[in-house]
Design a protein around this motif. Structure first.
Motif, short mmCIF file in Angstrom:
data_model
loop_
_atom_site.label_atom_id
_atom_site.label_comp_id
_atom_site.label_asym_id
_atom_site.label_seq_id
_atom_site.Cartn_x
_atom_site.Cartn_y
_atom_site.Cartn_z
N HIS A 278 0.85 -1.18 0.00
CA HIS A 278 0.00 0.00 0.00
C HIS A 278 0.89 1.23 0.00
N GLN A 279 0.48 2.23 -0.79
CA GLN A 279 1.24 3.47 -0.88
C GLN A 279 0.58 4.53 -0.01
N PHE A 692 -4.88 -4.06 4.70
CA PHE A 692 -3.44 -4.23 4.54
C PHE A 692 -2.68 -3.97 5.85
N TYR A 693 -3.36 -3.46 6.87
CA TYR A 693 -2.74 -3.30 8.18
C TYR A 693 -2.70 -4.63 8.95
N THR A 738 5.33 3.63 2.21
CA THR A 738 4.59 2.41 1.91
C THR A 738 4.38 1.57 3.17
N TYR A 739 3.38 0.71 3.09
CA TYR A 739 3.28 -0.43 3.98
C TYR A 739 3.79 -1.64 3.21
#
Length: 757
Positions: A278-279, A692-693, A738-739
């Motif tokens: 993820h951005q 996405f966390y 990002t992630y």
């Protein structure tokens, strides 16, 4: 009484209701009869020898079935069979245990029964302590490369410290290496697998003079890199490590032992690089890559700044060495023991934390650290006496210097520069501990223990420099704590093969500092000590001896000031991770280990762990909401929240196990074959994390086949890990833009040959 307490009591009553067959049949119909009364052996004694050898390898540690604990005890054979060659591999063979690499590096974070925290800088005391040969390691990275020539391992969940070492809230992992032998022995092991991976071990052990013996062992690891850069085709992840360990043992008489040990590790392994998912900042978009692809960068200017070669890949450049002295003497009624150790760490580590070819979060850090520990113990010499006692003291002194270099050149317009952060940390602690137990008639034993610990630590000389720009100097901070920890419990040997116990433990863990990428003085405010009150109810049973073993435990943890990685927002800079305290939290769950030998040749082991937990009071910045606000408005604004009632984010269900069919091949050889498996539930990267966390759940399947003679002097094995070639994330984190997920290894197929004489 809360629903959780009712559930815990009900579960305890349920396990007490498990029927126990005191005189259940064993694999030998003449078990328990004197040898001279047994009938003559059948006409094929060599086949019988193979059968006995196979049974000897399972249902290990029978004496531990009378010990009231939830420890997982692992033989060296089990570690080899499951390919456990580093600390992270232990999560494949113990319940409720998660050990994760930090950004794909040699540094690790532990979570045992969901207890643990993410400490990227590794400058704080871990929640779960690692011990090698009874020596505690202040910094878990110091154990890098040491898992070879192993004698076994133990994983102890829950608060510890009243019998040895230091107090802790999460538990400990104790690893044992082989000692010198009084007769000559030698051996070697060679493991070759996919992606040109090679692991080699060798040892020699024997006497030097009367009462004096030695052991020398070493290992090397090479190759195995399975990631590729889609931009230029370079591959990443090759191992390049070697390690040596030597031991000298002197026994001048039957009551005295002196052991001197030393070890050295050189680690130049390439690391596993992250995949951005993820951005957070920017509009360039994420690279579209396969699961085994990743991008990285090393600008010439950054290489020059850190003093490394141009084109450097994400990798380690580490040295670890240490020495320890063990002394014990039995005076008859009391045994005195002393353990002195000195460990050092010299680390140079490069990671590309944004996972792109841009210089947005390229990081290089150096660590120069050492730790001295001293432990002395007095304990009763006769383990079968009704009254047992231990008293002792422990001292630790550690020193650390760290420097972080960051390349943010392509992180524009927010930064666009290179910078460095430097700090030093001093730590010193002393503790005194004692433990007593008494075995009453009718199988009842009571025990109690107490520990008092004083811990002082300080951080100093912290400086942040923007090259070509400003410099910030921060004043030092210190924190001190003096706390008690303890334990009390009762056990009942309800039947010959059934033990039930209950214990209450208080654990203590000192506070510390967050020192990564410091921008404002407030980031150096120390976080407070963590305490936990743990209730544990357990069962150890062999309902059908040598056929079925069931060990289980239920637990409840009541936390005060649990140390958690939260978020701090630096104005006009962005969110950063910060270790903080959740004033009140709780967790509960159970774990079980089931060993089954239902009929000849088949052996099955299944570990199960289940835990839940939530924060009852945890005010902090909501990172997900803060990031969402920035994405919408282009301005960093802290969205404060209280995560009261929010799940603690740890995997709720973990499963691992293996099955093996042990087939004799005539009178002289045998074949062992079977699968192994691992399941880990989803895990939040940040408190309250979803999407996405949160790391997705995954299931892995492996298999092995081993051919060996009845003598067991040698063996040949073929094996596969991640047999289904599943895509999964081993850990994850956040960079500036990002992630990212740290991907797990793909399918490996290999072969292993070992010999011991």
């Amino acid at each position: 009484m809360s629903r959780r307490h009712v559930w815990l009591l009900a579960w305890g009553l349920a396990i007490l209701a498990v029927p126990v067959h005191v005189q259940a049949a064993t694999g030998n119909p003449h078990h328990g009869r004197p040898r001279h009364q047994r009938p003559a052996a059948p006409a094929r004694p060599k086949v019988e020898a193979i059968t006995v050898s196979a049974q000897r390898r399972d249902f290990s540690y029978p004496e531990a079935q009378n010990v009231p604990d939830a420890d997982t005890r692992l033989t060296a054979a089990r570690l080899i069979e499951r390919g456990v060659v580093s600390l992270r591999g232990l999560e494949r063979v113990a319940p409720n245990l998660t050990i994760q690499s930090i950004n794909g590096t040699a540094s690790t974070n532990f979570y045992l029964r969901g207890v643990g925290f993410n400490d990227f800088t590794q400058n704080n005391m871990p929640t779960v302590l690692s011990y090698f040969d009874d020596v505690p390691f202040a910094f878990s990275t110091m154990t890098d490369g040491m898992m070879f020539d192993m004698a076994g391992a133990e994983v102890t969940p829950g608060p510890v410290g009243t019998r040895h070492g230091q107090s802790d809230t999460g538990g400990e992992v104790r690893l044992r290496t082989n000692d010198p032998t009084d007769t000559w022995h030698y051996g070697a092991r060679q493991d070759i697998a996919s992606y040109a991976r090679s692991r080699s071990e060798a040892y020699v052990s024997g006497p030097l003079a009367k009462g004096l013996s030695f052991r020398l062992a070493g290992q090397t690891q090479q190759g195995g890199g399975w990631q590729r850069d889609p931009l230029n085709g370079d591959h990443l992840g090759d191992a390049n490590l070697w390690a040596l360990r030597g031991k000298l043992k002197w026994t001048p008489d039957s009551h005295t032992t002196l052991m001197i040990s030393g070890h050295f590790t050189q680690d130049d392994n390439e690391v596993v690089n992250g995949i951005p998912v993820h951005q957070l900042v920017g509009t360039s978009g994420l690279p579209v890559e396969g699961w085994q692809q990743t991008e990285w960068s090393m600008r010439d200017a950054f290489a020059h700044l850190i003093g490394r070669k141009t084109g450097l890949k994400p990798s380690e450049h580490d040295q670890f060495w240490g020495a320890d002295v063990h002394f014990s003497h039995d005076f008859g009624l009391v045994t005195f023991s002393s353990i002195s150790a000195f460990e050092t760490e010299r680390e140079g580590e490069y990671t590309d934390q944004d996972g792109t070819a841009l210089a947005q979060a390229d990081t290089y850090r150096t660590i120069d650290a050492n730790a001295f520990t001293q432990e002395v113990r007095l304990q009763s010499s006769h383990p079968h006496d009704r009254f047992q006692w231990t008293v002792g003291a422990f001292y630790q002194r550690s020193r650390m210097q760290q420097r972080f270099f960051f390349d943010y050149t392509d992180y524009v317009p927010q930064r666009g520069y290179m910078m460095a952060t430097h700090f030093g940390m001093d730590q010193e602690s002393t503790s005194e501990f004692g433990n007593i137990s008494y075995r009453f008639p009718h199988g009842v034993t009571l025990w109690a223990g107490l520990l008092h610990e004083i811990d002082d630590r300080s951080i100093s000389g912290l400086q942040s420099v923007i090259f070509g720009g400003s410099q910030q100097d921060f004043h030092g901070e210190s924190t001190a704590a003096a706390q008690y920890a303890g334990q009390a419990g009762v056990s009942w040997q309800a039947a010959q093969h059934a033990l039930v116990y209950f214990k209450i433990s208080k654990g203590f863990k000192p506070g510390g500092f967050t020192a990564n990428n410091t921008q404002v003085q407030a980031q150096l405010d120390p976080f407070r000590p963590e305490t936990v009150l743990t209730y544990e109810l357990g069962l150890k049973s062999d309902p059908f001896p040598n056929r079925l073993r069931l060990n289980a435990a239920a637990f409840y943890n009541d936390y005060h000031n649990q140390q958690i990685v939260g978020t701090v927002l630096i104005p006009n800079y962005g969110p950063l991770s910060e270790i903080t305290n959740a004033p009140k939290s709780e967790s509960w769950g159970f774990e079980a280990t089931l060993d089954i030998h239902p009929f000849a040749h088949l052996f099955v082991t299944q570990n199960l762990g289940w835990q839940r937990g939530n924060f009852q009071n945890f005010p902090t910045v909501n990172r997900a909401a803060t990031n969402a606000y920035y994405a919408q408005h282009g301005v960093w604004k802290a969205i404060d929240d209280n995560f009261a009632g929010v799940d603690n984010g740890q995997p709720k269900l973990t499963l691992n196990g293996n099955a093996e069919w042990r087939q004799p091949l005539g009178p002289h050889y045998g074949l062992d074959v079977g699968p192994d498996w691992l399941y880990r539930d989803s895990q939040a990267i940040t408190p309250g994390g979803t999407g996405f966390y949160r790391l997705p759940p995954y299931f892995l399947l492996g298999a092995h086949m081993t051919f060996h003679p009845a003598s067991s002097h040698w063996s040949a094995t073929v094996y596969a890990t991640n047999l289904l070639n599943r895509r999964y994330a081993e850990s994850g984190g956040m960079a500036t833009t990002t992630y990212f997920y740290i991907p797990g290894a793909p399918r490996f197929v290999g072969g292993r040959i070992s010999c011991d004489f």
